[in-house]
Design a protein around this motif. Structure first.
Motif, PDB file in Angstrom:
ATOM      1  N   SER A   1      28.858   5.009 -11.108  1.00 57.71           N
ATOM      2  CA  SER A   1      28.240   5.923 -10.404  1.00 57.71           C
ATOM      3  C   SER A   1      27.576   5.466  -8.933  1.00 57.71           C
ATOM      4  CB  SER A   1      26.868   6.624 -10.922  1.00 57.71           C
ATOM      5  OG  SER A   1      26.315   7.680 -10.071  1.00 57.71           O
ATOM      6  N   ILE A   2      26.818   4.497  -8.948  1.00 66.74           N
ATOM      7  CA  ILE A   2      26.109   3.756  -8.139  1.00 66.74           C
ATOM      8  C   ILE A   2      27.271   2.780  -6.879  1.00 66.74           C
ATOM      9  CG2 ILE A   2      23.902   3.643  -8.881  1.00 66.74           C
ATOM     10  CD1 ILE A   2      24.146   0.692  -9.268  1.00 66.74           C
ATOM     11  N   ALA A   3      28.370   2.502  -7.651  1.00 64.72           N
ATOM     12  CA  ALA A   3      29.387   1.854  -7.180  1.00 64.72           C
ATOM     13  C   ALA A   3      30.013   2.778  -5.938  1.00 64.72           C
ATOM     14  CB  ALA A   3      30.456   1.195  -8.071  1.00 64.72           C
ATOM     15  N   LYS A   4      30.176   4.137  -6.400  1.00 62.01           N
ATOM     16  CA  LYS A   4      30.671   5.091  -5.634  1.00 62.01           C
ATOM     17  C   LYS A   4      29.555   5.821  -4.642  1.00 62.01           C
ATOM     18  CE  LYS A   4      33.940   6.388  -9.326  1.00 62.01           C
ATOM     19  NZ  LYS A   4      34.338   7.570 -10.059  1.00 62.01           N
TER      20      LYS A   4
ATOM     21  N   ALA B 200      28.016  -5.801 -13.012  1.00 61.84           N
ATOM     22  CA  ALA B 200      27.637  -5.272 -11.532  1.00 61.84           C
ATOM     23  C   ALA B 200      28.213  -6.084 -10.390  1.00 61.84           C
ATOM     24  CB  ALA B 200      26.248  -5.141 -11.329  1.00 61.84           C
ATOM     25  N   GLU B 201      28.172  -7.424 -10.715  1.00 53.11           N
ATOM     26  CA  GLU B 201      28.476  -8.313  -9.579  1.00 53.11           C
ATOM     27  C   GLU B 201      30.131  -8.172  -9.444  1.00 53.11           C
ATOM     28  OE1 GLU B 201      26.750 -12.034 -10.542  1.00 53.11           O
ATOM     29  OE2 GLU B 201      24.997 -11.557  -9.475  1.00 53.11           O
ATOM     30  N   ALA B 202      30.681  -8.060 -10.643  1.00 52.49           N
ATOM     31  CA  ALA B 202      32.129  -7.837 -10.813  1.00 52.49           C
ATOM     32  C   ALA B 202      32.526  -6.553  -9.953  1.00 52.49           C
ATOM     33  CB  ALA B 202      32.813  -7.719 -12.014  1.00 52.49           C
ATOM     34  N   ALA B 203      31.615  -5.585  -9.858  1.00 47.38           N
ATOM     35  CA  ALA B 203      31.896  -4.328  -9.143  1.00 47.38           C
ATOM     36  C   ALA B 203      31.365  -4.383  -7.725  1.00 47.38           C
ATOM     37  CB  ALA B 203      31.207  -3.355  -9.836  1.00 47.38           C
ATOM     38  N   LYS B 204      30.890  -5.409  -7.307  1.00 49.30           N
ATOM     39  CA  LYS B 204      30.636  -5.654  -5.864  1.00 49.30           C
ATOM     40  C   LYS B 204      29.214  -4.988  -5.604  1.00 49.30           C
ATOM     41  CE  LYS B 204      34.268  -8.021  -5.085  1.00 49.30           C
ATOM     42  NZ  LYS B 204      34.325  -9.643  -5.314  1.00 49.30           N
TER      43      LYS B 204
ATOM     44  N   LYS C 297      22.932  -2.723   2.389  1.00 48.54           N
ATOM     45  CA  LYS C 297      23.969  -3.549   2.342  1.00 48.54           C
ATOM     46  C   LYS C 297      25.047  -2.682   1.519  1.00 48.54           C
ATOM     47  CE  LYS C 297      24.609  -7.744   3.011  1.00 48.54           C
ATOM     48  NZ  LYS C 297      24.923  -9.152   2.655  1.00 48.54           N
ATOM     49  N   GLY C 298      24.538  -1.948   0.711  1.00 51.74           N
ATOM     50  CA  GLY C 298      25.457  -1.280  -0.346  1.00 51.74           C
ATOM     51  C   GLY C 298      24.388  -0.961  -1.588  1.00 51.74           C
ATOM     52  N   PRO C 299      25.353  -0.547  -2.712  1.00 48.29           N
ATOM     53  CA  PRO C 299      24.666  -0.139  -3.911  1.00 48.29           C
ATOM     54  C   PRO C 299      23.810  -1.443  -4.518  1.00 48.29           C
ATOM     55  CG  PRO C 299      26.851   0.500  -3.862  1.00 48.29           C
ATOM     56  CD  PRO C 299      26.942  -0.338  -2.752  1.00 48.29           C
ATOM     57  N   PHE C 300      22.753  -0.950  -5.154  1.00 49.37           N
ATOM     58  CA  PHE C 300      21.921  -2.189  -5.857  1.00 49.37           C
ATOM     59  C   PHE C 300      21.293  -1.995  -7.012  1.00 49.37           C
ATOM     60  CE2 PHE C 300      17.549  -4.086  -4.868  1.00 49.37           C
ATOM     61  CZ  PHE C 300      18.071  -5.472  -5.051  1.00 49.37           C
TER      62      PHE C 300
ATOM     63  N   LEU D 230      20.301   7.665  -2.356  1.00 47.00           N
ATOM     64  CA  LEU D 230      20.622   6.425  -2.252  1.00 47.00           C
ATOM     65  C   LEU D 230      21.006   5.525  -3.679  1.00 47.00           C
ATOM     66  CD1 LEU D 230      17.777   5.385   0.204  1.00 47.00           C
ATOM     67  CD2 LEU D 230      20.161   6.132   0.659  1.00 47.00           C
ATOM     68  N   PRO D 231      22.016   4.754  -3.369  1.00 42.58           N
ATOM     69  CA  PRO D 231      22.307   4.160  -4.663  1.00 42.58           C
ATOM     70  C   PRO D 231      21.848   3.012  -5.366  1.00 42.58           C
ATOM     71  CG  PRO D 231      23.708   3.441  -2.884  1.00 42.58           C
ATOM     72  CD  PRO D 231      22.908   4.578  -2.553  1.00 42.58           C
ATOM     73  N   VAL D 232      20.607   3.355  -6.088  1.00 41.43           N
ATOM     74  CA  VAL D 232      19.900   2.450  -6.599  1.00 41.43           C
ATOM     75  C   VAL D 232      19.732   2.686  -8.067  1.00 41.43           C
ATOM     76  CG1 VAL D 232      17.575   1.251  -6.445  1.00 41.43           C
ATOM     77  CG2 VAL D 232      18.528   1.969  -4.437  1.00 41.43           C
TER      78      VAL D 232
END
Length: 398
Positions: free
Chosen positions: A53-56, A85-89, A150-153, A183-185
């Protein structure tokens, strides 16, 4: 003799590709992620959904709370979540609750990047647009904004039951504010059963508003998989009777399963021969020695809380059944406090009960539709009961 086969348990475990050939694949150290994380498939699937979800860049429907007695694999699951999570950036902050007593410590623990310090005065460009004036003021909000920019967190907090009250309140409120702004947190908290009380103190209804995942002992089939699959992946096998014995003596407690597996892996002279009951018997003294070290740690904590006799009284309630009504446990605690001439009202009994839950001496479940307890570790109860009998025989005083 019969041996278990891989195809019978193939769907029960999740493989981690970080084991070295020839080395023991088991990880009995506290909090280490084993190469094979058995019995947490449902929890992993739910966490994956939140991460997706947050990756999107979609804010999660809720945050995640992992709670349970020590040694059941919460930290291992936190580490698995970090890797996923790290694998999904997805950017990750890993925090230890015991290290954060003040709000400034929390803000400093959220990783920041200096090059963003002079550009955060209201903007909408970049991967995630944020206008700081629309978010709560304060150092935690500013630090979090720099990361979300910077992006999803993902924020992982292990030992969350030790998180300071004020930084805890700030974290819960700030994450909720960011999520309300789409926001994707995602926040994932892990702690002992005492985490429930701590979160209520920090955020009122935070406990009930979020996804709660109890992390307890493993069922028999998944406990067997935790031993069987790593052995088979290493080119080894185990006799049916030997595996049954190990599973029974581990009580489905993940730390004990990893310990058994490590001892059997290292203690079998011929890897080409299936592990047998004789091997289990040979390494059992080493297993018991390690267990007693753990038991002594927990006994020290019970002694510090002046609750050894109370814990022994609770253990007696489980002599005939592995499930006991919670009210019956409360009454047993009240009776023990009364016999020792201590404050024995219901409030005192409930306070003692909270300590026993926090230490993992008992584990709250719903059994046949009724709020009940089961032993956190059955052998620990026997250990404490035996200690109390010896103490009384010597004329000890609580």
């Amino acid at each position: 003799m019969t041996t278990y086969h891989e195809h019978s348990v193939a769907a029960i475990f999740v493989r981690q590709l970080d084991s070295a050939p020839g080395r023991s694949p088991f990880q009995p150290g506290r909090g280490k992620l084993p190469p094979y994380l058995a019995g947490r498939a449902q929890e992993q699937e739910l966490i994956r959904e939140f991460l997706e979800s947050i990756a999107k860049r979609v804010p999660p429907a809720s945050d995640v709370i992992l709670y349970g007695p020590r040694g059941n694999g919460k930290t291992a699951l936190i580490e698995w979540t970090r890797r996923e999570a790290e694998a999904a950036k997805i950017h990750v902050a890993y925090l230890l609750g015991g290290d954060i007593a003040f709000v400034d410590q929390l803000a400093a623990a959220l990783p920041t990047e200096r090059r963003w310090l002079n550009t955060l005065r209201g903007f909408s460009s970049g991967p995630v647009g944020i206008r700081l004036r629309s978010l709560p003021p304060g150092p935690v909000s500013s630090a979090l904004a720099r990361r979300v920019r910077k992006g999803p967190f993902l924020i992982l907090v292990d030992e969350a039951h030790m998180l300071g009250t004020e930084p805890g309140r700030s974290l819960l409120a700030t994450v909720q504010a960011f999520q309300s702004k789409e926001l994707p947190v995602l926040l994932v908290l892990a702690g002992t059963p005492d985490l429930r009380r701590r979160l209520r103190k920090m955020g009122g209804s935070f406990w009930v508003r979020n996804k709660r995942l109890p992390i307890g002992r493993l069922a028999t089939d998944t406990a067997a998989a935790a031993i069987l699959v790593p052995l088979q992946e290493g080119g080894r096998s185990i006799e049916h009777e030997a595996l049954q014995q190990v599973v029974e003596e581990s009580h489905g407690y993940p730390f004990f399963l990893q310990l058994w597996g490590d001892l059997l892996w290292k203690g079998c002279a011929d890897p080409s021969v299936p592990v047998a009951l004789a091997d289990v018997d040979r390494v059992r003294p080493l297993f018991q020695q390690e267990c007693e070290g753990l038991y002594d740690e927990l006994l020290d904590e019970l002694q510090h809380a002046h609750l050894v006799s109370v814990a022994a009284a609770v253990a007696a309630e489980f002599a005939a059944s592995q499930h006991v009504l919670r009210e019956r446990v409360t009454m047993a605690i009240q009776s023990s406090l009364r016999q020792k001439g201590r404050q024995w009202d219901r409030e005192a009994a409930l306070a003692a009960e909270r300590v026993l839950r926090h230490l993992g001496f008992v584990w709250a479940v719903v059994h046949q539709g009724t709020p009940s307890y089961e032993p956190g570790i059955p052998s620990l109860m026997r250990y404490v009961a035996h200690y109390e009998r010896q103490r009384l025989a010597l004329g000890g005083i609580s």
